[in-house]
Design an enzyme around this catalytic site. Structure first.
Site, mmCIF file in Angstrom:
data_model
loop_
_atom_site.group_PDB
_atom_site.id
_atom_site.type_symbol
_atom_site.label_atom_id
_atom_site.label_comp_id
_atom_site.label_asym_id
_atom_site.label_seq_id
_atom_site.Cartn_x
_atom_site.Cartn_y
_atom_site.Cartn_z
ATOM 1 N N ARG A 176 -7.898 -26.401 34.466
ATOM 2 C CA ARG A 176 -7.441 -27.675 35.078
ATOM 3 C C ARG A 176 -7.722 -28.906 34.207
ATOM 4 O O ARG A 176 -7.774 -30.027 34.714
ATOM 5 C CB ARG A 176 -8.035 -27.864 36.468
ATOM 6 C CG ARG A 176 -7.630 -26.758 37.413
ATOM 7 C CD ARG A 176 -8.029 -27.041 38.828
ATOM 8 N NE ARG A 176 -7.656 -25.909 39.644
ATOM 9 C CZ ARG A 176 -8.392 -24.802 39.751
ATOM 10 N NH1 ARG A 176 -9.541 -24.720 39.117
ATOM 11 N NH2 ARG A 176 -7.977 -23.811 40.495
ATOM 12 N N LYS A 208 2.433 -37.412 25.695
ATOM 13 C CA LYS A 208 3.446 -36.457 26.155
ATOM 14 C C LYS A 208 3.142 -35.099 25.531
ATOM 15 O O LYS A 208 3.055 -34.988 24.309
ATOM 16 C CB LYS A 208 4.851 -36.899 25.741
ATOM 17 C CG LYS A 208 5.435 -37.991 26.611
ATOM 18 C CD LYS A 208 6.920 -38.146 26.307
ATOM 19 C CE LYS A 208 7.543 -39.281 27.084
ATOM 20 N NZ LYS A 208 8.963 -39.472 26.737
ATOM 21 N N GLU A 224 11.575 -42.099 12.472
ATOM 22 C CA GLU A 224 10.861 -42.659 13.634
ATOM 23 C C GLU A 224 10.119 -43.940 13.235
ATOM 24 O O GLU A 224 9.986 -44.855 14.044
ATOM 25 C CB GLU A 224 9.878 -41.632 14.222
ATOM 26 C CG GLU A 224 10.502 -40.290 14.615
ATOM 27 C CD GLU A 224 11.211 -40.269 15.983
ATOM 28 O OE1 GLU A 224 11.313 -41.335 16.625
ATOM 29 O OE2 GLU A 224 11.667 -39.174 16.388
ATOM 30 N N LYS A 250 3.823 -48.162 18.869
ATOM 31 C CA LYS A 250 3.926 -47.165 19.934
ATOM 32 C C LYS A 250 2.842 -47.379 20.978
ATOM 33 O O LYS A 250 3.106 -47.333 22.180
ATOM 34 C CB LYS A 250 3.861 -45.740 19.371
ATOM 35 C CG LYS A 250 3.901 -44.706 20.507
ATOM 36 C CD LYS A 250 4.582 -43.420 20.197
ATOM 37 C CE LYS A 250 4.718 -42.579 21.479
ATOM 38 N NZ LYS A 250 5.176 -41.220 21.237
ATOM 39 N N ARG A 256 9.015 -47.890 28.230
ATOM 40 C CA ARG A 256 8.766 -46.802 27.275
ATOM 41 C C ARG A 256 10.065 -46.143 26.822
ATOM 42 O O ARG A 256 10.137 -45.558 25.735
ATOM 43 C CB ARG A 256 7.794 -45.766 27.882
ATOM 44 C CG ARG A 256 7.362 -44.699 26.881
ATOM 45 C CD ARG A 256 6.174 -43.851 27.334
ATOM 46 N NE ARG A 256 5.943 -42.782 26.365
ATOM 47 C CZ ARG A 256 4.827 -42.059 26.284
ATOM 48 N NH1 ARG A 256 3.835 -42.274 27.118
ATOM 49 N NH2 ARG A 256 4.704 -41.120 25.367
ATOM 50 N N ASN A 305 13.264 -44.161 22.832
ATOM 51 C CA ASN A 305 14.311 -43.146 22.681
ATOM 52 C C ASN A 305 15.549 -43.671 21.964
ATOM 53 O O ASN A 305 16.605 -43.047 22.034
ATOM 54 C CB ASN A 305 14.718 -42.602 24.058
ATOM 55 C CG ASN A 305 13.561 -41.891 24.728
ATOM 56 O OD1 ASN A 305 12.726 -41.288 24.058
ATOM 57 N ND2 ASN A 305 13.475 -41.996 26.040
ATOM 58 N N HIS A 337 18.125 -41.319 20.391
ATOM 59 C CA HIS A 337 17.798 -39.951 20.776
ATOM 60 C C HIS A 337 18.873 -39.276 21.626
ATOM 61 O O HIS A 337 19.045 -38.067 21.530
ATOM 62 C CB HIS A 337 16.442 -39.903 21.491
ATOM 63 C CG HIS A 337 15.278 -39.968 20.551
ATOM 64 N ND1 HIS A 337 15.065 -41.040 19.700
ATOM 65 C CD2 HIS A 337 14.258 -39.100 20.295
ATOM 66 C CE1 HIS A 337 13.971 -40.824 18.975
ATOM 67 N NE2 HIS A 337 13.465 -39.652 19.320
ATOM 68 N N HIS A 384 20.250 -35.979 20.229
ATOM 69 C CA HIS A 384 20.146 -34.687 20.922
ATOM 70 C C HIS A 384 21.491 -33.965 20.948
ATOM 71 O O HIS A 384 21.548 -32.746 20.838
ATOM 72 C CB HIS A 384 19.618 -34.869 22.342
ATOM 73 C CG HIS A 384 18.133 -35.102 22.388
ATOM 74 N ND1 HIS A 384 17.511 -35.770 23.414
ATOM 75 C CD2 HIS A 384 17.160 -34.760 21.520
ATOM 76 C CE1 HIS A 384 16.210 -35.829 23.166
ATOM 77 N NE2 HIS A 384 15.976 -35.231 22.015
HETATM 78 N N1 LIG Z 1 4.938 -35.705 22.324
HETATM 79 C C1 LIG Z 1 5.767 -36.606 21.871
HETATM 80 O O1 LIG Z 1 5.739 -37.771 22.264
HETATM 81 C C2 LIG Z 1 6.740 -36.217 20.808
HETATM 82 C C3 LIG Z 1 7.422 -37.204 20.094
HETATM 83 C C4 LIG Z 1 8.267 -36.798 19.072
HETATM 84 C C5 LIG Z 1 8.422 -35.458 18.777
HETATM 85 N N2 LIG Z 1 7.725 -34.522 19.501
HETATM 86 C C6 LIG Z 1 7.850 -33.090 19.196
HETATM 87 O O2 LIG Z 1 7.342 -32.889 17.882
HETATM 88 C C7 LIG Z 1 7.961 -31.733 17.323
HETATM 89 C C8 LIG Z 1 8.371 -32.041 15.902
HETATM 90 O O3 LIG Z 1 7.217 -32.344 15.163
HETATM 91 P P1 LIG Z 1 7.181 -32.276 13.569
HETATM 92 O O4 LIG Z 1 8.324 -33.021 13.035
HETATM 93 O O5 LIG Z 1 5.815 -32.638 13.166
HETATM 94 O O6 LIG Z 1 7.539 -30.742 13.274
HETATM 95 P P2 LIG Z 1 6.633 -29.429 13.034
HETATM 96 O O7 LIG Z 1 5.412 -29.465 13.852
HETATM 97 O O8 LIG Z 1 7.547 -28.281 13.231
HETATM 98 O O9 LIG Z 1 6.240 -29.550 11.499
HETATM 99 C C9 LIG Z 1 7.256 -29.511 10.515
HETATM 100 C C10 LIG Z 1 6.963 -28.444 9.438
HETATM 101 O O10 LIG Z 1 5.956 -28.919 8.551
HETATM 102 C C11 LIG Z 1 4.894 -27.970 8.440
HETATM 103 N N3 LIG Z 1 3.693 -28.747 8.146
HETATM 104 C C12 LIG Z 1 2.995 -29.504 9.013
HETATM 105 N N4 LIG Z 1 2.062 -30.211 8.371
HETATM 106 C C13 LIG Z 1 2.152 -29.893 7.068
HETATM 107 C C14 LIG Z 1 1.459 -30.325 5.904
HETATM 108 N N5 LIG Z 1 0.528 -31.267 5.945
HETATM 109 N N6 LIG Z 1 1.808 -29.760 4.716
HETATM 110 C C15 LIG Z 1 2.795 -28.844 4.652
HETATM 111 N N7 LIG Z 1 3.509 -28.425 5.714
HETATM 112 C C16 LIG Z 1 3.193 -28.952 6.909
HETATM 113 C C17 LIG Z 1 4.922 -27.268 9.760
HETATM 114 O O11 LIG Z 1 4.263 -26.025 9.697
HETATM 115 C C18 LIG Z 1 6.426 -27.144 10.001
HETATM 116 O O12 LIG Z 1 6.956 -26.086 9.259
HETATM 117 C C19 LIG Z 1 9.103 -31.380 18.236
HETATM 118 O O13 LIG Z 1 8.751 -30.239 18.985
HETATM 119 C C20 LIG Z 1 9.252 -32.585 19.150
HETATM 120 O O14 LIG Z 1 9.712 -32.244 20.446
HETATM 121 C C21 LIG Z 1 6.910 -34.888 20.507
HETATM 122 ZN ZN LIG Z 2 11.933 -38.561 18.288
#
Ligand SMILES: NC(=O)c1ccc[n+]([C@@H]2O[C@H](COP(=O)([O-])OP(=O)(O)OC[C@H]3O[C@@H](n4cnc5c(N)ncnc54)[C@H](O)[C@@H]3O)[C@@H](O)[C@H]2O)c1
Ligand SMILES: [Zn+2]
Length: 358
Positions: free
Chosen positions: A118, A140, A182, A224, A238, A242, A245, A249
């Protein structure tokens, strides 16, 4: 190193931004309240950074979960691997999860922390530019469902975010650019001065200059955090985060996840939002061109795939249904540096944008 605060009353937390922070156990210790720690990472990041982090946590009882890499694994099955490991290693309610990875690892670890017994504490160590400026801040968390991206999740804030700019050295150039989409977004929605700074410094960022990256991460997180502090659960303002986005999407869905990176789809989506804003008379043609130029200099796409028709956008954005209910809401620009959320959308102008941006 510099410190920002996400101001959310008793859920407030610091964001540390700087170089070589992975070894700074003084940063972690105050945010770890029990003896147990579980590091969650993936098979790509683990070989590069896991040992380094583990050696900084030698005062704690540490276990590790290494997940498969990729958005395709951001689901309930993989999430369950985290729970199984926590139970097998007998983690109790005072344990702290540490996410070491990009947004995929961060979103899953945060959700696991929200659910395990929890709710247990967690710390974000984002390793991609996108996760430093976006996903690790704001609470999020969640996973995908076959019927929709990020559809299962929770708002759950971390104890701290540690953004170590040095980790970006190993990040592939294409991922750096995706993160910059971003970063540029913050300039467009709320920070015109930052947009100008980005116009002056984009090549440094692409080139991996640590000082420039540190500044960009700080300023992005500041933007942010400011929005999140006003509207933690996205009841209103907030939503401006987006920008681009909804269009993006549609591109991600049409192209299949993974072919276009999220940041690439958002870049093109922001151009489409800006194009529509220009047609509504809110920004000038000049402004639109400045936006396109900056994104292109960041090596980001600014046109939708040529094979995507306006009809396909209409379908994927649910425009037909939503316009009938009068509920399609888009984030648009009132000026360069000022976003609005509006459902007052002229379908004719939207069609012109679809046609113009491919
Ligand atoms: N929670 C939120 O508010 C929010 C906001 C935006 C995006 N997201 C989510 O984030 C995700 C995308 O995140 P991302 O762009 O970081 O992608 P990711 O986590 O898939 O990372 C991208 C790639 O880089 C590799 N990698 C990571 N760090 C590295 C490093 N230092 N050196 C070498 N390789 C590295 C990873 O293994 C992966 O292959 C999506 O699932 C999206 O929905 C969430
Ligand atoms: Zn985004």
């Amino acid at each position: 190193m510099q410190t920002l605060t996400v101001a959310l009353g008793e859920r407030s937390y610091p964001i540390f931004v700087g170089s070589n922070l992975l070894s700074r156990n003084d940063l972690y210790s105050p945010h770890i309240h029990g003896k147990q720690v579980c590091i969650v990472t993936n098979e790509t990041v683990a070989p590069i950074y896991l040992d380094h982090l583990k050696s900084s946590l030698n005062l704690f009882q540490v276990s590790v979960v290494v997940l498969p890499d990729g958005e395709a694994h951001k689901n309930l099955t993989t999430l369950n691997e985290i729970f199984t490991s926590l139970l097998a290693e007998k983690h109790n309610r005072t344990t702290t999860l540490i996410a070491l990875g990009g947004g995929v690892v961060g979103d899953m670890t945060g959700f696991a922390a929200a659910c395990y017994q929890r709710g247990v504490n967690f710390i974000q160590i984002p390793t991609t530019l996108l996760s430093m400026v976006d996903s690790s801040v704001g609470g999020k968390t969640g996973v995908n469902h076959p019927m929709g991206k990020n559809m299962i999740g929770a708002f759950y804030q971390p104890q701290a975010v540690i953004a170590d700019i040095s980790l970006l050295k190993t990040l592939p150039a294409r991922e750096v650019s995706a993160g910059l989409a971003e970063v540029i977004k913050y300039g467009l929605i709320s920070d015109a001065d930052f947009f100008v700074w980005l116009e002056q410094n984009i090549e440094l960022l692409i080139g991996g200059d640590e000082a420039a990256l540190t500044y960009a991460v700080l300023r992005s997180c500041e933007n942010k955090a400011g929005v999140v502090a006003q509207d933690e659960h996205e009841g209103g303002i907030r939503a401006i985060l987006n920008l681009g986005h909804t269009f993006g999407h549609a591109i991600e869905t049409a192209q299949g996840y993974g072919n276009w990176l999220h940041g690439e789809a958002v870049a093109t989506g922001m151009v489409m939002a800006a194009d529509l804003s220009m047609r509504r008379g809110d920004i000038s043609k000049d402004d639109l061109q400045r936006i396109i130029n900056l994104l292109q200099r960041a090596n980001l796409p600014t046109k939708a795939p040529a094979d995507m028709t306006p009809e396909q956008f209409v379908e994927l954005m649910g425009v037909d249904k939503k316009v009938l209910d009068g509920r399609l809401r888009l984030v648009l620009l009132k000026a360069l540096g000022q976003a609005i959320v509006t459902s007052d959308i002229d379908t004719m102008l939207l069609m012109e944008t679809f046609a113009a941006c491919r």
